[in-house]
Structure formats: structure tokens, C-alpha cells
Scaffold this motif. Structure first.
Motif, PDB file in Angstrom:
ATOM      1  N   GLU A 213       3.689  -2.118  -2.367  1.00 39.09           N
ATOM      2  CA  GLU A 213       2.800  -1.259  -1.582  1.00 39.09           C
ATOM      3  C   GLU A 213       1.603  -0.815  -2.423  1.00 39.09           C
ATOM      4  N   ILE A 214       1.881  -0.394  -3.666  1.00 41.09           N
ATOM      5  CA  ILE A 214       0.793   0.050  -4.538  1.00 41.09           C
ATOM      6  C   ILE A 214      -0.155  -1.116  -4.817  1.00 41.09           C
ATOM      7  N   ALA A 215       0.442  -2.272  -5.093  1.00 42.33           N
ATOM      8  CA  ALA A 215      -0.375  -3.444  -5.396  1.00 42.33           C
ATOM      9  C   ALA A 215      -1.287  -3.772  -4.225  1.00 42.33           C
ATOM     10  N   ALA A 216      -0.727  -3.722  -3.015  1.00 46.05           N
ATOM     11  CA  ALA A 216      -1.520  -4.044  -1.836  1.00 46.05           C
ATOM     12  C   ALA A 216      -2.637  -3.031  -1.638  1.00 46.05           C
ATOM     13  N   ALA A 217      -2.341  -1.759  -1.901  1.00 42.99           N
ATOM     14  CA  ALA A 217      -3.321  -0.710  -1.654  1.00 42.99           C
ATOM     15  C   ALA A 217      -4.525  -0.823  -2.581  1.00 42.99           C
ATOM     16  N   GLY A 218      -4.266  -1.153  -3.858  1.00 42.72           N
ATOM     17  CA  GLY A 218      -5.380  -1.212  -4.804  1.00 42.72           C
ATOM     18  C   GLY A 218      -5.787  -2.622  -5.144  1.00 42.72           C
ATOM     19  N   PHE A 219      -5.192  -3.604  -4.471  1.00 42.08           N
ATOM     20  CA  PHE A 219      -5.405  -5.024  -4.747  1.00 42.08           C
ATOM     21  C   PHE A 219      -5.128  -5.341  -6.213  1.00 42.08           C
ATOM     22  N   ILE A 235       9.977 -10.661  -1.071  1.00 47.09           N
ATOM     23  CA  ILE A 235       9.009  -9.566  -1.088  1.00 47.09           C
ATOM     24  C   ILE A 235       7.589 -10.133  -1.097  1.00 47.09           C
ATOM     25  N   ALA A 236       7.375 -11.144  -1.938  1.00 47.21           N
ATOM     26  CA  ALA A 236       6.025 -11.714  -2.039  1.00 47.21           C
ATOM     27  C   ALA A 236       5.531 -12.172  -0.668  1.00 47.21           C
ATOM     28  N   ARG A 237       6.406 -12.812   0.079  1.00 47.23           N
ATOM     29  CA  ARG A 237       5.992 -13.345   1.376  1.00 47.23           C
ATOM     30  C   ARG A 237       5.652 -12.248   2.375  1.00 47.23           C
ATOM     31  N   ARG A 238       6.120 -11.058   2.110  1.00 49.10           N
ATOM     32  CA  ARG A 238       5.851  -9.972   3.049  1.00 49.10           C
ATOM     33  C   ARG A 238       4.625  -9.152   2.665  1.00 49.10           C
ATOM     34  N   ILE A 239       4.037  -9.474   1.524  1.00 46.83           N
ATOM     35  CA  ILE A 239       2.863  -8.684   1.115  1.00 46.83           C
ATOM     36  C   ILE A 239       1.647  -8.921   2.014  1.00 46.83           C
ATOM     37  N   PRO A 240       1.365 -10.158   2.450  1.00 50.85           N
ATOM     38  CA  PRO A 240       0.201 -10.323   3.334  1.00 50.85           C
ATOM     39  C   PRO A 240       0.287  -9.404   4.537  1.00 50.85           C
ATOM     40  N   GLY A 241       1.512  -9.147   5.004  1.00 45.80           N
ATOM     41  CA  GLY A 241       1.702  -8.307   6.179  1.00 45.80           C
ATOM     42  C   GLY A 241       1.280  -6.870   5.973  1.00 45.80           C
ATOM     43  N   ILE A 242       1.420  -6.376   4.732  1.00 47.99           N
ATOM     44  CA  ILE A 242       1.066  -4.964   4.534  1.00 47.99           C
ATOM     45  C   ILE A 242      -0.384  -4.809   4.112  1.00 47.99           C
ATOM     46  N   LEU A 243      -1.073  -5.913   3.912  1.00 50.02           N
ATOM     47  CA  LEU A 243      -2.510  -5.799   3.664  1.00 50.02           C
ATOM     48  C   LEU A 243      -3.185  -5.526   5.001  1.00 50.02           C
ATOM     49  N   PRO A 244      -4.311  -4.825   4.997  1.00 54.50           N
ATOM     50  CA  PRO A 244      -5.008  -4.592   6.253  1.00 54.50           C
ATOM     51  C   PRO A 244      -5.385  -5.938   6.877  1.00 54.50           C
ATOM     52  N   PRO A 245      -5.451  -6.007   8.234  1.00 56.94           N
ATOM     53  CA  PRO A 245      -5.804  -7.296   8.846  1.00 56.94           C
ATOM     54  C   PRO A 245      -7.188  -7.748   8.388  1.00 56.94           C
ATOM     55  N   LEU A 246      -7.420  -9.030   8.448  1.00 60.00           N
ATOM     56  CA  LEU A 246      -8.728  -9.562   8.058  1.00 60.00           C
ATOM     57  C   LEU A 246      -9.812  -8.982   8.960  1.00 60.00           C
ATOM     58  N   THR A 247     -10.922  -8.598   8.379  1.00 60.11           N
ATOM     59  CA  THR A 247     -12.057  -8.221   9.210  1.00 60.11           C
ATOM     60  C   THR A 247     -12.747  -9.513   9.642  1.00 60.11           C
ATOM     61  N   LEU A 248     -13.678  -9.404  10.587  1.00 55.59           N
ATOM     62  CA  LEU A 248     -14.348 -10.614  11.080  1.00 55.59           C
ATOM     63  C   LEU A 248     -15.067 -11.321   9.928  1.00 55.59           C
ATOM     64  N   ILE A 416       4.135   0.752   6.351  1.00 52.25           N
ATOM     65  CA  ILE A 416       3.559   0.620   5.009  1.00 52.25           C
ATOM     66  C   ILE A 416       2.074   0.289   5.125  1.00 52.25           C
ATOM     67  N   ARG A 417       1.763  -0.591   6.097  1.00 54.26           N
ATOM     68  CA  ARG A 417       0.374  -1.016   6.220  1.00 54.26           C
ATOM     69  C   ARG A 417      -0.543   0.155   6.563  1.00 54.26           C
ATOM     70  N   GLU A 418      -0.003   1.103   7.353  1.00 59.63           N
ATOM     71  CA  GLU A 418      -0.825   2.269   7.680  1.00 59.63           C
ATOM     72  C   GLU A 418      -1.255   2.997   6.417  1.00 59.63           C
ATOM     73  N   ARG A 419      -0.288   3.187   5.515  1.00 52.32           N
ATOM     74  CA  ARG A 419      -0.619   3.897   4.274  1.00 52.32           C
ATOM     75  C   ARG A 419      -1.615   3.090   3.448  1.00 52.32           C
ATOM     76  N   VAL A 420      -1.375   1.770   3.404  1.00 53.52           N
ATOM     77  CA  VAL A 420      -2.273   0.914   2.624  1.00 53.52           C
ATOM     78  C   VAL A 420      -3.687   1.000   3.188  1.00 53.52           C
ATOM     79  N   GLU A 421      -3.780   0.994   4.507  1.00 53.67           N
ATOM     80  CA  GLU A 421      -5.112   1.077   5.114  1.00 53.67           C
ATOM     81  C   GLU A 421      -5.782   2.389   4.778  1.00 53.67           C
ATOM     82  N   GLY A 422      -4.970   3.460   4.765  1.00 52.83           N
ATOM     83  CA  GLY A 422      -5.509   4.767   4.397  1.00 52.83           C
ATOM     84  C   GLY A 422      -6.109   4.719   3.004  1.00 52.83           C
TER      85      GLY A 422
END
Lengths: 510, 410
Positions: A213-219, A235-248, A416-422
Motif C-alpha cells: 500500500e505504501i509503495a503504491a501510494a508513493g510509487f 501480492i505483486a499481482r494485486r498491486i496494479p489494482g490498488i494504484l489509481p485507475p489510469l487517467t486518459l 486500499i485504493r481509496e487511501r492510495v488515491e488520497g
């Protein structure tokens, strides 16, 4: 008679416009092509003449000259077949001169005249739109990918006869001959659904989940150490999911790279999910960072804005791992080739996994009999400069049976993604107007500015520095990670608990 | 009269020194060890003669390969230069016939012909070998440093192999406590192996001694270690095994010690710890059990005084004053922290535990982050160590035994 048709190819991931000039003149029958052509472009001559013959237009018994301008840019790719064929037809006056005005042509021809998909359509169409070109004719298979670009009409064609009919028709009739493809990119992006891989499926391993989660939040780049079967890949495979969705914008960048690499599926308009690349440890240097005599984006560029997961890190060839140093630093790959220099974007999060020692059970000395030297040797296979770029280290332990059974399943990906987005939003505000995007990027000289510490916190860092015998490098990494932890908590100032938690994820070797 | 006797002594001394040069040269020939040395000495007891007679004599005792080596060596070096080089590096060469040669070692079945010595030689007083696994646990680390410290403070010389793990830890602790320690190497005395113990090597050179039966420049080879181990046990009155796996090299040393008639003490371990298997096995075989430094020192001194014909009762009386604490004490800094800190410290063990294990043993459910903060604070207070990211253990670095009062013994 002379005419010129607009086409193009990509250099790296950048579009480069090419004018296809065709001249048919009296003289000994011949078909010459010039303009710094690579093999696949030169072969176009055969494809075009046969395809034209097969759809009913024999080449005239005259001198045909094709020039691809500018002549000093190396032309590659198969996208020039269609513009060459169109140029010849125009030079033979099958349609009026202004019919091809304001149209960009791309496409490979089959011998029966059908149009086949080509690479790099998205970046080309995007550049054409930016240049103010109104139309673009591409193979049907690539039409969706071009169609996401607003401000340009993208026509998908099945074969060269359709294109000819299209060019002969007037504006009204044209719509009935070819389909104008347009894709609502925003809708595609919001529609994406998660593919069932959810963090709630990970049993136990609370510390590793938190580290992810920390890694995803701060990249931040992340290293997971643990025995086989502890859930590192899971766990690694689930990290893309907690990253914010791609912007356009991000999605267009990523799709561009995949388009250049020829990895978009037929009819696929956009890459809508964060990339996740998982190179095998036998991967070659060229495959990982890109390059080769036919330059293509490497795996780290395909991981752009997403995750590059390297399992069994010490098994990778040292030279291969070392080649990632510069891309990790600059977020792009520079390839110098005899034919010129290329740049591919490569802003990715490196997630690595390895066993803590050759047998995998360290520090459980009851099972692990590896000597210190063996462990050191094993870990030294990964070079220091790469380890220096990994901010978060986390150890996974063998999963015990009760945590499998009473799956005290952790939080779902969405929460988790909500927090990461925050945390991401806080970083966006903080770094507005700077070259930074994420906490992980902060350089040492800017530590003071972005990670200021209060008096009490400074004292804590001093204690940590001495109590844990840190080095200066690790000190800075702890600060960056603490900044992200504070962001996750929504706190403006880094506090003692953030520093302590960050310190727990420091590298366990120096 | 007195004058002539002095002259006689002087001459003897010169004679001995001269013989030493040749002995040193001969013992430095690659491929010539104790066995070959015996053979040569059986043919001709004068080492200078052995050197001077050359091939004629050599071929009676040496193999073809050894002959080649000695020929090469004779071509490249001469005894005078070799010996002077040794002295220049402050290295002594002590043969079995010298008075300095450790008495204990002379008494073992196959004492080495000579020793290269950097620093001091073990003195007459009691000495103990502390040996064990190179890859030791926190428990082993704690006990080894505790033993080293107690022996050092108790005026007992610590003999060991300067290896990673138990050996080095006990020696370092002994030196730190102001004691004396000797390292016996499987390489030349000028070769520090393992390199990670360089600091200890320097300390031993300065405040104790480095001993080896191998010529200068010899690299550490696996086959050198068993013969080295017999010197370790041979130099000691008793042997303490701290941690050993089943069928490990440590057990070979124990066998040698038993052959030499030394007392063997073993630090018991849990039956679940593989690193204590060897120790527990030895206990089953009847080895002495190391319960505490006090207990051990009492046995040691009793034996020592007994052997040296002094009053047996003294040891008993004096040693009762040794206060003792083999337990890890809660560092004072921790007692100032919250009850939760103290509880977590209580749960921690010398064996690393994963965060989840620690969490499972607490009386109340604790959040992961909360627990991690507590643990990191304990690390900061130097009461705990983070073994690797997810594992924590009690810190053993400053294993505390109470001060041992042993001055009255002397």
C-alpha cells in the motif's frame, strides 16, 4: 505525372510524418523506390504491385519512382504500402488530385489487396490530429485505436478497393463506403472492471500488504523477501489494482507504447488497466530495456505507469539488472543505435521478489543451514545500485495453516485504493509546479523542502540513526517513505510514528 | 666458574637459536607437516644436518612430490633470510624442545612440532576453549558472549579458532572484559581468516596471541582445520561447546578433546533447535553441562587447584561469592516505557519471531502498525533487534552477567 501522399512512421514512440512522392513518367518500365528505406519498406514494391494487379489495376508500362521524404530519416515498418498504392493510383489519375488532400494513410497490403494492421497507429493519429489533419485512413483492425483521438476522423478500411472507391466518391457518399470509427475513451476507462484478483484474497502477511500500500501510494519500488509459497507473486499481482485507475492521458501514453510494440489486440482501442509485466529471469538485456536492431519498447517500457515484477531477482543476469539503473533514475530509456537515438518512456514501479537465502528459510535457523557467506553471496548477485533504488523492503514469512483457514482476509482492493488515491492527491498538490510526481522521486537536495521534520522528530531520527546504525542513503529513503506514510494518514507533518514505521521497512543489508 | 657457566649458557643459547632457524625453514617447506618432520628427525635429530645433508637424507623420508617441493623451496629461500623475515614481523617460532612451548600442548598424543606465534603464548594459568557453530543463533551469540566475558573477568584464558560465530564472539567478549585470549588458526598467522574478523585479529595480536602450526602465507583450507582443532583443545584445560549441529566440525574437536583427556562442557539447548542437537547429543553421551559461569568456574578452579596440589576447599569458598545471572535482564530503558512495551519485550525471544507470531502471543489484540511502532521503539532503545524486515528478536549484544568477584582467587 507526380503526386504526394501523407503518411508516417514512429521513431521510438514519437510520430514522424513522411511524404510518399510518386512519379510516373515515360521511359523504360521500372519501379524504383528511394528514401533511406529499411528492408520491410523496400519489399513494399512487390506487395504493392501484386496487390494492385490483383484488384484490377496493372502497373503501367512506364517508369515509376517512389520517394519517401524526408530522405534522411530511416523509414521502417509496413505502414507505407497503402500510401504508395494510393500514390500510384493517383499518379495514374484514377481520382482527382485533391481527393487525397488532408488525409493521412497508413496500412500494410496483402497480395489480394486487403489491409493488414500496422504498429504505431495511435501515436501517428495523435500527431496528425495535433497537426490539424482532418482525416486518416487506417486498416480496420487499427481503427479503434485511432478512434480514441478526438478532432480527427478515422476511417477503417478492409482493402485497397474500398480506399479507391472512397477517394473517387464525394463527401456524402464517402460515409457509406468506409466506416468512421470513433471511441469514447472516457467511457472505456470508467467501464473497466477488476478482474477478480483482490487483496482480500491474500491470507495473513499484513506487513507485506501494508508495504504494498505504501509503495503504491508513493510509487516507491518494493522488494519482497520470503520463502517459496509465502505469497510474493500473489501480492505483486494485486498491486496494479490498488494504484489509481489510469487517467486518459496516461492511458494514451501506455496505449501508444503498446501500439508501437504491436501488442494491442485487434480492435482494441485503449489499454485501460495498469500494465503488469512479469519478465522471466532468463530475459535478455534488449528484451528488458528495449532495443535490438529493430528497436521495440522493452519490458520496462511496457510497464510504463504500471508494475514491472521481477520474481527471483538474483536469478536475473547481473548485466540485465544493471541495465535498469538509468531508466529507474530518469524514468525513460535512451537507446543509442547506429541508426540514431531513441527514447522510450519507462516510468514504472519496480516490484522484486527473492528468497532471503539460497534455501529460502532464513532467518529460521532450524531449517536454514546457509552460511553467512552463502547468504551474502546470494544477495550480492543483485547489484548495490539497484538495491539503492528500492525504498521499501519487506519480509514475508511462511504462511501458517491457521491463517489459511480462518482467512482473516484483509481489506479489499477497493478500500486500499481509496487511501492510495488520497495520498496521490496530496502529492499532486505538493508537487504542483515541480518536476516531481511522487514522493519516491524526491532527490536528496529537496528533502528539507518536502520532508521537513520538527524538533522532536529530528531527535527520533537521530536515535534511529544511531540505534539502527543507518547510513546516510538509508536515512533519506526512510524520510521519503515516512512522507508517503504521513500522506496516507492525511497528515501534513511527518510524525514520530511515521518515521518509525518507515524505518521498519528499511533495507536489511548494507 | 660463574663466568664460564654464563659462557656455557650463552653458547647454548646461540646453538638453540641457530637450530631454530633450520627448524623453522624445514617446518615452512610446503607439504612438510608434523608426520614428515617426525620421520626426518628419526633419521637425524639435528635439524641443521637435515638441511645440510640435502637430497641424500631427504629422499629417505620424503615422497617424490615432497622432494620436488623441498628442492624448490631450497632454491628460493635460505634459513637465515626466512627467519629474519619472521622476526621482522614480530613472529616467533617455538619448537617442542623450547621451554616456552605450552606444557598442556606437549602432553597431548600428537603435539605439533612447532608453533608460529604472533603476540603472546598462553601462560600457565587455567585456560578454556570455547567453540561452536559459525552460523549461530541469537541464543548462541548471547551465551558465547556471556561466557567469554565471565572467563575474561575471571582471569581464565580463552582459546578458540577465531572463526565467525561462537569462536569469535567469545574471544571478543573475553578481550572486551579485559581478559586474555588466543586464536589458533588453520592458516598462517599472517593470514586473517575470516576477513570479517580482522578487528578481532588485530586485538588478539595486541592483547593475546595468534598461533598456528602452518607456515606464513598458508591460505585457510578445509583440510587444515581438523589438525588445528586438536591444538585448540590441546591448549585448554576444559572445552565449552556452545552451539553445534549434529555431525558438525565442532563435534570433531570434542572427540579430540576427549582423546586428550580434557573436560568437555556443553551448553544445553531446546530439543527443537537444530543448532543445539550436537550439544544435547553430547549431554546424552555424558558431557558436563554448562549451567552458569559460576557453576563452571567453580568446577574449573577446583580441578585446577586440585591438579596443582593446593587446598581444595579454597575454590569452593571463593566461588560461592560469584554472583550470577544467566538470564537476559530487561534493559533499564525499557522499564521506563509503557506496559505494552514491557509486555512485547517479554514476548520476544532470542530466536527471531515474525510479527504475526509476536502478535499472536500478546494478551490483547494489537493492530499491526501499533505493534510495529512498539517494536521499532524497542529497537531504538537497543532492547530488540530487527533481524530482517519482518522478524524481531531480543538484543543479546550486551548479555549481562553480574560482575564476578574473583580477585581473591589470586
Amino acid at each position: 505525372m507526380f503526386c504526394k501522399i501523407l503518411s508516417g512512421s514512429v521513431v521510438g514512440v514519437l510520430a514522424c510524418f513522411v511524404w510518399v512522392e510518386v512519379d510516373i513518367d515515360s521511359g523504360l518500365p521500372s519501379f524504383a523506390m528511394v528514401g533511406s528505406l529499411k528492408n520491410e519498406v523496400r519489399e513494399s514494391r512487390e506487395r504493392v504491385s501484386v496487390a494492385l494487379k490483383n484488384v484490377g489495376f496493372a502497373l503501367p508500362a512506364s517508369r515509376v519512382t517512389v520517394n519517401l521524404a524526408p530522405a534522411d530519416v530511416r523509414k521502417e515498418g509496413t505502414g507505407f504500402d497503402l500510401p504508395i498504392a494510393v500514390g500510384i493510383l493517383q499518379a495514374m489519375s484514377y481520382f482527382p488530385e485533391d481527393a487525397t488532400k488532408d488525409i493521412l494513410f497508413l496500412g500494410e497490403l496483402g497480395l489480394n489487396g486487403e489491409l493488414k494492421s500496422v504498429r504505431g497507429v495511435l501515436p501517428m493519429v495523435r500527431a496528425a490530429a495535433a497537426k490539424g489533419i482532418a482525416h486518416c485512413i487506417v486498416p480496420m483492425a487499427n481503427a479503434a485505436e485511432g478512434g480514441v483521438i478526438p478532432g480527427i476522423t478515422v476511417w477503417g478500411a478492409e482493402n485497397v478497393s474500398q480506399v479507391l472507391a472512397f477517394l473517387q466518391a464525394d463527401a456524402e457518399e464517402r460515409r457509406e463506403i468506409l466506416t468512421a470509427v470513433s471511441v469514447d475513451a472516457e467511457a472505456l476507462l470508467t467501464k473497466q472492471n477488476s478482474k477478480g484478483a483482490d487483496f482480500s484474497q491474500v491470507c495473513g502477511q499484513a506487513m507485506a500488504r501494508r508495504a504494498a500500500e505504501i509503495a503504491a501510494a508513493g510509487f516507491h519500488n518494493l522488494l519482497m523477501l520470503g520463502p517459496p509459497g509465502a505469497g510474493k507473486s500473489m501480492i505483486a499481482r494485486r498491486i496494479p489494482g490498488i494504484l489509481p485507475p489510469l487517467t486518459l492521458e496516461e492511458s494514451l501514453e501506455v496505449t501508444g507504447i503498446y501500439s508501437v510494440a504491436g501488442l494491442l489486440e485487434e480492435g482494441q482501442a485503449l489499454v485501460t488497466t495498469r500494465p503488469f509485466q512479469n519478465p522471466h529471469h532468463t530475459v535478455s538485456r534488449a528484451a528488458l530495456i528495449g532495443g535490438n536492431s529493430h528497436p521495440r519498447p522493452g519490458i520496462i517500457s511496457l510497464s510504463h505507469r504500471g508494475i514491472c515484477f521481477m520474481d527471483e531477482l538474483p536469478e536475473f543476469a547481473r548485466s540485465v539488472i544493471d541495465s535498469m539503473r538509468q531508466p529507474l533514475e530518469e524514468h525513460q530509456v535512451h537507446l543509442a543505435r547506429a541508426g540514431g537515438n531513441l527514447t522510450y518512456p519507462a516510468e514504472f514501479m519496480l516490484v522484486c521478489a527473492m528468497n532471503p537465502c539460497p534455501c529460502g528459510y532464513y532467518p529460521d535457523r532450524n531449517r536454514c543451514k546457509c552460511s553467512e557467506t552463502q547468504i551474502q553471496h546470494y544477495r550480492n548477485k543483485v547489484s548495490g545500485p539497484i538495491m539503492d533504488r528500492i525504498d521499501l523492503w519487506v519480509e514475508l514469512h511462511a504462511v501458517e495453516i491457521d491463517s489459511l483457514q480462518n482467512a482473516d482476509s484483509g481489506e479489499p482492493t477497493s478500500r486500499i485504493r481509496e487511501r492510495v488515491e488520497g495520498a496521490r492527491n496530496i502529492q499532486r498538490e505538493r508537487f504542483a509546479g515541480t518536476s516531481y510526481r511522487f514522493n519516491a522521486d524526491i532527490r536528496e537536495e529537496d528533502m528539507e523542502r518536502f520532508c521537513p521534520l520538527g524538533e522532536e522528530e529530528k531527535k527520533v531520527m537521530e536515535q534511529l540513526y544511531q540505534g539502527l546504525q543507518l547510513s546516510a542513503r538509508v536515512y533519506h529513503r526512510i524520510l521519503k517513505v515516512a512522507r508517503t506514510i504521513a500522506d496516507l494518514a492525511g497528515e501534513e507533518h511527518i510524525r514520530k510514528e511515521h518515521l518509525l514505521e518507515a524505518a521498519a521497512y528499511r533495507p536489511s543489508q548494507e | 666458574m660463574g663466568n664460564s657457566k654464563m659462557n656455557q649458557n650463552m653458547m647454548d643459547k646461540n646453538e638453540i637459536e641457530r637450530a631454530r632457524k633450520y627448524a623453522c625453514w624445514l617446518y615452512s617447506v610446503p607439504g612438510i607437516g608434523d608426520k614428515t618432520m617426525e620421520k626426518l628427525l628419526a633419521l637425524c635429530p639435528d635439524v641443521e644436518q637435515i638441511y645440510r645433508m640435502g637430497e641424500k637424507l631427504w629422499q629417505k623420508a620424503l615422497t617424490v612430490r615432497q622432494l620436488e617441493q623441498i628442492r624448490d623451496f631450497a632454491r628460493e629461500t635460505n634459513p637465515e633470510a626466512l627467519y629474519q623475515g619472521l622476526l621482522k614481523q614480530n613472529i616467533r617460532f617455538v619448537t617442542r624442545t623450547d621451554a616456552d612451548y605450552p606444557k598442556r600442548l606437549r602432553d597431548i598424543p600428537d603435539p605439533p612440532y612447532a608453533l608460529f606465534v604472533k603476540g603472546k603464548l598462553p601462560a600457565e594459568g587455567p585456560s578454556v576453549a570455547v567453540i561452536g557453530a559459525r552460523e549461530c543463533s541469537e541464543y548462541g551469540r548471547f551465551v558465547a558472549s556471556g561466557i567469554g566475558k565471565a572467563l575474561g573477568e575471571g582471569g581464565v584464558q580463552v582459546i578458540s579458532g577465531m572463526a565467525r560465530g561462537i569462536d569469535g564472539i567469545s574471544q571478543d567478549a573475553a578481550l572486551e572484559a579485559g581478559g586474555i585470549s588466543f586464536g589458533v588458526l588453520g592458516s598462517g598467522v599472517d593470514v586473517c581468516y575470516p576477513e570479517s574478523n580482522r578487528e578481532l585479529y588485530e586485538k588478539l595480536c595486541a592483547r593475546g596471541g595468534i598461533l598456528s602450526a602452518y607456515p606464513l602465507g598458508t591460505e585457510a583450507r578445509a583440510r587444515n582445520f581438523p589438525p588445528r582443532n586438536r591444538i585448540v583443545s590441546g591448549l585448554a584445560d576444559a572445552l565449552i561447546v556452545v552451539e553445534a549441529r549434529h555431525k558438525s566440525g565442532t563435534l570433531i574437536t570434542v572427540d579430540m578433546a576427549l582423546e586428550q583427556g580434557k573436560d568437555v562442557y556443553v551448553v544445553p539447548g531446546r530439543v527443537t533447535d537444530r543448532l543445539s542437537d550436537g550439544c544435547n547429543y553430547l549431554i546424552k553421551q555424558g558431557a558436563g553441562i554448562f549451567l552458569s559461569p559460576e557453576d563452571f568456574l567453580r568446577d574449573l578452579w577446583e580441578g585446577w587447584l586440585g591438579r596443582n596440589g593446593e587446598n581444595k576447599g579454597t575454590g569452593q569458598a571463593i566461588c560461592s561469592e560469584i554472583s550470577d545471572a544467566m538470564a537476559l535482564q530487561m534493559p533499564e530503558s525499557v522499564t521506563r516505557l509503557s506496559p505494552l512495551h514491557r509486555e512485547v519485550y517479554g514476548v520476544l525471544d532470542l530466536q527471531p519471531m515474525s510479527l504475526e507470531q509476536i502478535r499472536g502471543r500478546l494478551s490483547e489484540e494489537q493492530g499491526l502498525q501499533q505493534l510495529m511502532l512498539v517494536l521499532m521503539e524497542l529497537c531504538m532503545e537497543k532492547a530488540a533487534v530487527q533481524v530482517s524486515t519482518g522478524y524481531f528478536a531480543r538484543r543479546s549484544g550486551e548479555g549481562k552477567f553480574d560482575k564476578i568477584h574473583i580477585e581473591q582467587l589470586h
